[in-house]
Design an enzyme around this catalytic site. Structure first.
Site, PDB file in Angstrom:
ATOM      1  N   GLU A  54       0.807  -1.217   0.000  1.00 39.45           N
ATOM      2  CA  GLU A  54       0.000   0.000   0.000  1.00 39.45           C
ATOM      3  C   GLU A  54       0.843   1.271   0.000  1.00 39.45           C
ATOM      4  OE1 GLU A  54      -4.109   0.132   1.581  1.00 39.45           O
ATOM      5  OE2 GLU A  54      -3.077   0.979   3.322  1.00 39.45           O
ATOM      6  N   LYS A  56       0.422   4.873   1.503  1.00 37.29           N
ATOM      7  CA  LYS A  56      -0.392   5.612   2.467  1.00 37.29           C
ATOM      8  C   LYS A  56       0.482   6.637   3.173  1.00 37.29           C
ATOM      9  CE  LYS A  56      -2.035   3.276   6.069  1.00 37.29           C
ATOM     10  NZ  LYS A  56      -2.954   2.455   6.911  1.00 37.29           N
ATOM     11  N   LYS A 116      -8.041   2.563  -3.074  1.00 35.96           N
ATOM     12  CA  LYS A 116      -8.454   2.459  -1.665  1.00 35.96           C
ATOM     13  C   LYS A 116      -9.174   3.766  -1.326  1.00 35.96           C
ATOM     14  CE  LYS A 116      -7.733   0.112   2.388  1.00 35.96           C
ATOM     15  NZ  LYS A 116      -6.469   0.224   3.115  1.00 35.96           N
ATOM     16  N   GLU A 165     -14.612  -5.280   2.011  1.00 34.64           N
ATOM     17  CA  GLU A 165     -13.956  -5.318   3.324  1.00 34.64           C
ATOM     18  C   GLU A 165     -14.980  -5.414   4.447  1.00 34.64           C
ATOM     19  OE1 GLU A 165     -10.688  -2.470   4.279  1.00 34.64           O
ATOM     20  OE2 GLU A 165     -12.099  -1.749   5.790  1.00 34.64           O
ATOM     21  N   ASN A 186     -10.632  -6.810   7.730  1.00 31.05           N
ATOM     22  CA  ASN A 186      -9.785  -5.772   8.315  1.00 31.05           C
ATOM     23  C   ASN A 186      -9.537  -6.113   9.782  1.00 31.05           C
ATOM     24  OD1 ASN A 186      -8.615  -3.380   9.316  1.00 31.05           O
ATOM     25  ND2 ASN A 186      -9.675  -2.145   7.791  1.00 31.05           N
ATOM     26  N   GLU A 216      -6.264  -7.841   6.038  1.00 36.39           N
ATOM     27  CA  GLU A 216      -5.827  -6.447   5.919  1.00 36.39           C
ATOM     28  C   GLU A 216      -5.490  -5.846   7.288  1.00 36.39           C
ATOM     29  OE1 GLU A 216      -9.533  -5.861   2.775  1.00 36.39           O
ATOM     30  OE2 GLU A 216      -9.019  -4.237   4.135  1.00 36.39           O
ATOM     31  N   SER A 217      -4.465  -5.025   7.299  1.00 39.91           N
ATOM     32  CA  SER A 217      -4.074  -4.229   8.477  1.00 39.91           C
ATOM     33  C   SER A 217      -3.336  -5.036   9.547  1.00 39.91           C
ATOM     34  CB  SER A 217      -5.271  -3.543   9.154  1.00 39.91           C
ATOM     35  OG  SER A 217      -5.834  -2.573   8.319  1.00 39.91           O
TER      36      SER A 217
END
Length: 264
Positions: A54, A56, A116, A165, A186, A216-217
Site C-alpha cells: 500500500e 499511504k 483504496k 472489506e 480488516n 488487511e491491516s
C-alpha cells in the site's frame, strides 16, 4: 459521530462538488478509461507471497506515516519487489492521497492497482476507471446490502474487480453475493483502532471458497502471513510496515524474500 461517520459525511460533500466540476462524459472520455484491466485475483491465486503493498501517507489513527516519498518511485519499487498488486489511498482530507497518486502509480508500474477509497457512489467507480485502477474497495461498514449489490455490479460492468472489506461476521453475512471477487477482513477494530489477526482467523471458515480471502491491516511479520495461510488467506494487504521506512520498495522486497525462505 465517530471518525468513519465524519469521513463519509465529508465524502458526500466532496462527490457533490466533483460532479459539478467534472461531468461523467469527461471521465468516460479519458485516455485510460478503455484500457484492459489487470486481474489482482489471478495474481493472488498464483502467488507464493500474496502481498498487496500500500501507498499511504497518513491516517486518522497514526497521523503522519511518510509524506516525503515519491509515489512513482514507490510504485516502481513495489513492482521490482515482486508484489501482486498495489493499493493506493486516494482520500485527501484524512489520508493525504489523491486520484493523481493513482495516475502516477499507473504510469510507473504495470501492476494491478486497487483504489483504496470510501466508495459510496457510482461516480467514484467511473473516477477509478478513468485514473487507471483495476480493483475497487467497498467497505461493508458504510454500505447497506443493496448499495453493495449496486456498486459491485456497476464495477463489474466497468471490468473492475471488487474487494469487499468486513470487520465482523454481521458485515460478512450481509455482504456475500456473486458480484464480489475478494473478501477482505480488516484486522483493525474501527471503534478503538486496536489490531489483531484473530478476527481474520475467526471469519475465515465463514467466507465461501469461491472468493479470494484477503487479510488487511496490522500484518508486520512473515510468521503472521504463514499463520494466516493456514486459514485459507491468499492476499495480505500491507502498508504501514513498508511505508514507515525510507525505501518501501526495498522493504517489500526484503519481506517477500524472507517469506519465500520460510515457505520452502
Amino acid at each position: 459521530m465517530n471518525i468513519l461517520d465524519k469521513i463519509i459525511a465529508d465524502k458526500h460533500k466532496e462527490i457533490a462538488l466533483k460532479k459539478q466540476l467534472i461531468p461523467v462524459s469527461q471521465l468516460e472520455n479519458s485516455a485510460l478509461f478503455e484500457r484492459e484491466t489487470l486481474s489482482l485475483v489471478k495474481r493472488l491465486r498464483n502467488s507464493e507471497s500474496g502481498i498487496i503493498a500500500e501507498h499511504k501517507r497518513r491516517s486518522p489513527s497514526k497521523s503522519v506515516i511518510n509524506q516525503d516519498l515519491n509515489i512513482a518511485e514507490i510504485a516502481g519499487g513495489y513492482k521490482s519487489a515482486g508484489v501482486c498488486g498495489m493499493s493506493v489511498l486516494t482520500d485527501g482530507k484524512y489520508f493525504g492521497g489523491s486520484l493523481e497518486d493513482l495516475l502516477y502509480a499507473r504510469a510507473s508500474a504495470n501492476l494491478p492497482l486497487l483504489r483504496k477509497e470510501f466508495i459510496i457512489d457510482e461516480y467514484q467507480l467511473l473516477e477509478a476507471r478513468a485514473h487507471g485502477a483495476d480493483v475497487i474497495l467497498l467497505i461493508a461498514a458504510v454500505l447497506e446490502r443493496e448499495q453493495i449489490k449496486q456498486l459491485s455490479e456497476f464495477a463489474k460492468s466497468l471490468n473492475l474487480e471488487v474487494l469487499l472489506e468486513v470487520h465482523n461476521e454481521e458485515e460478512l453475512q450481509k455482504s456475500i453475493m456473486p458480484s464480489l471477487d475478494m473478501l477482505g477482513v480488516n484486522n483493525r477494530n474501527l471503534k478503538n483502532f486496536e489490531v489483531s489477526t484473530d478476527i481474520s482467523k475467526e471469519l475465515s471458515e465463514k467466507i465461501p471458497s469461491e472468493f479470494v480471502k484477503v487479510s488487511e491491516s496490522g500484518i508486520s511479520s512473515v510468521e503472521a502471513i504463514k499463520d494466516l495461510k493456514n486459514y485459507g488467506y491468499q492476499g495480505f494487504l500491507i502498508g504501514e510496515n513498508f511505508m514507515k521506512t525510507d525505501n518501501p520498495g526495498k522493504a517489500a522486497g526484503e519481506f517477500i524474500k524472507k517469506l519465500e525462505k520460510i515457505s520452502l
